[in-house]
Motif scaffolding. Sequence first.
Motif, PDB file in Angstrom:
ATOM      1  N   PHE A 407       7.062 -10.957  -9.981  1.00 52.97           N
ATOM      2  CA  PHE A 407       5.626 -10.856 -10.286  1.00 52.97           C
ATOM      3  C   PHE A 407       5.344 -11.646 -11.570  1.00 52.97           C
ATOM      4  CE2 PHE A 407       1.956  -7.786 -11.409  1.00 52.97           C
ATOM      5  CZ  PHE A 407       1.052  -8.520 -10.665  1.00 52.97           C
ATOM      6  N   PRO A 408       5.714 -12.926 -11.576  1.00 53.09           N
ATOM      7  CA  PRO A 408       5.588 -13.727 -12.805  1.00 53.09           C
ATOM      8  C   PRO A 408       4.130 -13.886 -13.223  1.00 53.09           C
ATOM      9  CG  PRO A 408       6.030 -15.142 -10.908  1.00 53.09           C
ATOM     10  CD  PRO A 408       6.179 -13.726 -10.429  1.00 53.09           C
ATOM     11  N   GLY A 409       3.899 -13.732 -14.498  1.00 49.98           N
ATOM     12  CA  GLY A 409       2.543 -13.871 -15.016  1.00 49.98           C
ATOM     13  C   GLY A 409       1.630 -12.718 -14.688  1.00 49.98           C
ATOM     14  N   GLY A 410       2.186 -11.646 -14.110  1.00 52.74           N
ATOM     15  CA  GLY A 410       1.363 -10.497 -13.730  1.00 52.74           C
ATOM     16  C   GLY A 410       1.019  -9.620 -14.914  1.00 52.74           C
ATOM     17  N   TRP A 411       0.205  -8.595 -14.644  1.00 53.97           N
ATOM     18  CA  TRP A 411      -0.261  -7.725 -15.717  1.00 53.97           C
ATOM     19  C   TRP A 411       0.805  -6.741 -16.181  1.00 53.97           C
ATOM     20  CZ3 TRP A 411       0.590  -3.150 -13.530  1.00 53.97           C
ATOM     21  CH2 TRP A 411       0.499  -3.060 -12.139  1.00 53.97           C
ATOM     22  N   GLY A 412       1.872  -6.567 -15.390  1.00 53.74           N
ATOM     23  CA  GLY A 412       2.932  -5.642 -15.778  1.00 53.74           C
ATOM     24  C   GLY A 412       3.798  -5.280 -14.590  1.00 53.74           C
ATOM     25  N   ASN A 413       4.822  -4.486 -14.847  1.00 59.60           N
ATOM     26  CA  ASN A 413       5.706  -4.018 -13.786  1.00 59.60           C
ATOM     27  C   ASN A 413       5.090  -2.819 -13.072  1.00 59.60           C
ATOM     28  OD1 ASN A 413       7.590  -5.921 -14.758  1.00 59.60           O
ATOM     29  ND2 ASN A 413       8.499  -4.417 -16.147  1.00 59.60           N
ATOM     30  N   TYR A 414       5.336  -2.710 -11.776  1.00 59.15           N
ATOM     31  CA  TYR A 414       4.822  -1.569 -11.024  1.00 59.15           C
ATOM     32  C   TYR A 414       5.654  -1.367  -9.765  1.00 59.15           C
ATOM     33  CZ  TYR A 414       2.513  -4.778  -7.699  1.00 59.15           C
ATOM     34  OH  TYR A 414       2.242  -5.735  -6.758  1.00 59.15           O
ATOM     35  N   VAL A 415       5.408  -0.262  -9.074  1.00 57.20           N
ATOM     36  CA  VAL A 415       6.138   0.069  -7.859  1.00 57.20           C
ATOM     37  C   VAL A 415       5.360  -0.406  -6.642  1.00 57.20           C
ATOM     38  CG1 VAL A 415       7.048   1.940  -6.416  1.00 57.20           C
ATOM     39  CG2 VAL A 415       7.346   2.016  -8.899  1.00 57.20           C
ATOM     40  N   GLU A 416       5.999  -1.188  -5.808  1.00 62.70           N
ATOM     41  CA  GLU A 416       5.425  -1.717  -4.572  1.00 62.70           C
ATOM     42  C   GLU A 416       6.200  -1.137  -3.388  1.00 62.70           C
ATOM     43  OE1 GLU A 416       3.139  -2.594  -2.579  1.00 62.70           O
ATOM     44  OE2 GLU A 416       2.576  -4.457  -3.625  1.00 62.70           O
ATOM     45  N   PHE A 417       5.617  -1.283  -2.198  1.00 67.58           N
ATOM     46  CA  PHE A 417       6.335  -0.830  -1.002  1.00 67.58           C
ATOM     47  C   PHE A 417       6.542  -1.989  -0.048  1.00 67.58           C
ATOM     48  CE2 PHE A 417       2.117  -0.750   0.932  1.00 67.58           C
ATOM     49  CZ  PHE A 417       2.363  -1.053   2.271  1.00 67.58           C
ATOM     50  N   GLU A 418       7.539  -1.844   0.798  1.00 62.37           N
ATOM     51  CA  GLU A 418       7.750  -2.752   1.910  1.00 62.37           C
ATOM     52  C   GLU A 418       8.208  -1.934   3.100  1.00 62.37           C
ATOM     53  OE1 GLU A 418       7.494  -6.342   3.813  1.00 62.37           O
ATOM     54  OE2 GLU A 418       7.101  -6.030   1.675  1.00 62.37           O
ATOM     55  N   GLN A 419       7.478  -2.016   4.200  1.00 62.83           N
ATOM     56  CA  GLN A 419       7.934  -1.351   5.418  1.00 62.83           C
ATOM     57  C   GLN A 419       9.030  -2.216   6.044  1.00 62.83           C
ATOM     58  OE1 GLN A 419       5.676   1.273   8.250  1.00 62.83           O
ATOM     59  NE2 GLN A 419       5.429  -0.687   9.272  1.00 62.83           N
ATOM     60  N   ILE A 420      10.163  -1.624   6.261  1.00 61.92           N
ATOM     61  CA  ILE A 420      11.331  -2.384   6.700  1.00 61.92           C
ATOM     62  C   ILE A 420      11.501  -2.369   8.219  1.00 61.92           C
ATOM     63  CG2 ILE A 420      13.839  -2.632   6.509  1.00 61.92           C
ATOM     64  CD1 ILE A 420      12.241  -3.263   3.947  1.00 61.92           C
ATOM     65  N   ALA A 421      11.340  -1.210   8.832  1.00 63.66           N
ATOM     66  CA  ALA A 421      11.556  -1.120  10.283  1.00 63.66           C
ATOM     67  C   ALA A 421      10.709  -0.002  10.867  1.00 63.66           C
ATOM     68  CB  ALA A 421      13.029  -0.875  10.598  1.00 63.66           C
ATOM     69  N   THR A 422      10.221  -0.218  12.087  1.00 57.87           N
ATOM     70  CA  THR A 422       9.474   0.801  12.819  1.00 57.87           C
ATOM     71  C   THR A 422      10.041   0.906  14.228  1.00 57.87           C
ATOM     72  OG1 THR A 422       7.836  -0.803  13.593  1.00 57.87           O
ATOM     73  CG2 THR A 422       7.358   0.339  11.521  1.00 57.87           C
ATOM     74  N   GLY A 423       9.775   2.020  14.859  1.00 59.90           N
ATOM     75  CA  GLY A 423      10.187   2.192  16.254  1.00 59.90           C
ATOM     76  C   GLY A 423      11.685   2.281  16.457  1.00 59.90           C
ATOM     77  N   LEU A 424      12.405   2.760  15.454  1.00 65.54           N
ATOM     78  CA  LEU A 424      13.845   2.948  15.601  1.00 65.54           C
ATOM     79  C   LEU A 424      14.128   4.091  16.570  1.00 65.54           C
ATOM     80  CD1 LEU A 424      14.896   2.710  11.835  1.00 65.54           C
ATOM     81  CD2 LEU A 424      15.128   0.917  13.577  1.00 65.54           C
ATOM     82  N   SER A 425      15.297   4.107  17.099  1.00 60.51           N
ATOM     83  CA  SER A 425      15.683   5.192  17.996  1.00 60.51           C
ATOM     84  C   SER A 425      15.850   6.490  17.217  1.00 60.51           C
ATOM     85  CB  SER A 425      17.003   4.850  18.703  1.00 60.51           C
ATOM     86  OG  SER A 425      18.036   4.668  17.754  1.00 60.51           O
ATOM     87  N   GLU A 426      15.700   7.605  17.891  1.00 65.60           N
ATOM     88  CA  GLU A 426      15.921   8.902  17.255  1.00 65.60           C
ATOM     89  C   GLU A 426      17.379   9.009  16.821  1.00 65.60           C
ATOM     90  OE1 GLU A 426      13.688  11.131  16.622  1.00 65.60           O
ATOM     91  OE2 GLU A 426      11.970  10.454  17.797  1.00 65.60           O
ATOM     92  N   GLY A 427      17.595   9.745  15.740  1.00 68.74           N
ATOM     93  CA  GLY A 427      18.955   9.939  15.273  1.00 68.74           C
ATOM     94  C   GLY A 427      19.193   9.319  13.916  1.00 68.74           C
TER      95      GLY A 427
END
Length: 452
Positions: A407-427
């Motif tokens: 986040f170069p030049g940004g206003w500061g550090n913060y917590v972001e999210f990323e969805q990695i996987a959906t529709g995985l099998s049960e278990g």
Amino acid sequence: MKKISAIALCAALMFTMTACGGTGNSGESSKDSSGSQSTADNSTSTDGGSGTSSDSNSTSDNQSAEDSSSTPEIEEVAYTLGGELTPTMIANSRYNIGNRVRLANVIKKLQAGEDVTVAYLGGSITQGTSAGNDLCYARLTTNWLQEKFPDAKITYVNAGIGATGSYIGVHRADNDVLSKNPDLIFIDFSVNDTTERTEINKETYASLLRKLWNYSTNPAIVTIAMTQDNGTSFIEYHGEVVKKFDIPMISYKEAILDIIDKGYIKWTDISDDNIHPNVPGHALLTDLITNYLQSVIDDLDNISGEESDFASVTDIGNTYVDAKLLMSGSVKPTKLGVFTATTTNFGNFQNPWLVRSTDGQFGDDAGIEFEFEGTNVGILYGKLTSNSCLADVAIDGEVVSTINPAFPGGWGNYVEFEQIATGLSEGKHTITITPKSQDGPAMFYLSAIAVS
């Protein structure tokens, strides 16, 4: 005086009003820039007094402000900052009157002097950026309720975290809100949810509402819609959801931008940046909220019937209702790699895992690994203004994403999210986060694993 027609929001003005007095987004870069802990959301409010409004819309408590077949004219009155709300402002703020049955039940508990917990879930506006803990709308709205009902014991929960939207909100709701057994919940993510991720933000917002609504305390929900100075807001999409579920929405956006357009105030009167209300702005937001609450109080004897029927809405809000966060206090990695568990607060998330290298080299078997059960998984990680490094994310041993926390030049550090996987099998599944070597200093913060 000039007359205007309140076409979309006339139902809010189908009653006589005495407004309460008071003292007076969408891209990633629009997140709360007030510091490393808070990013896209901030609202301020002062005790708005006890405005009155006698709502004649009580026979059917499912009627939104757009449902009226008539369009009564509203007398246009100039607004002065710190003065009374005008009829037009009140009408504009009632984006969705919604079903008020649960809210009426909370008011009755307050009247009876019972214990009531009021929670606020949102981003930096809710947290109090630009206003502070004592003058933010959440604190001031709670103060107003306590003054209205001095015999009640009100527990105040401010669960605002800057730079967080509905995805993080639905995953942290169990720990930060539902664990407090709330009776009334206010929600605002309207400048943190972005059109860059429209569909996931709509689904996580709807899932959040359903998750909260289905909790054992049967909490009432009031939603809030904020705005940036240029009108950027997620209100259009959040509004679709609240209308489906028939719950209230108070629009600061509609009320404030109208009086700015008319020249009664300037944006700089109510905000010190392009997003966050300052103290007068929080005061104005409080007035809008408490005016709506007063209308419920005034019409309490006429509010009856069935509450909102969330079960009848089947096309949205089902994916993340069981969402939760796996954090250092609740889960141990099956493999730590080169990460270490910290004892710090990063972005208002406690004790993240951190990997750091002065020369940017991590060596072999550097990844941190977790075991989880769920069909959807994401991560919460630190966006950093300097010295960040890429990280590969693997599900069950297969790399599916590479995270760039820079986040170069940004206003500061913060917590972001990323969805990695959906529709995985049960278990059971594994997720592995592996930092990538580079030239020069490197860091990667892992705040939590998001599972549903």
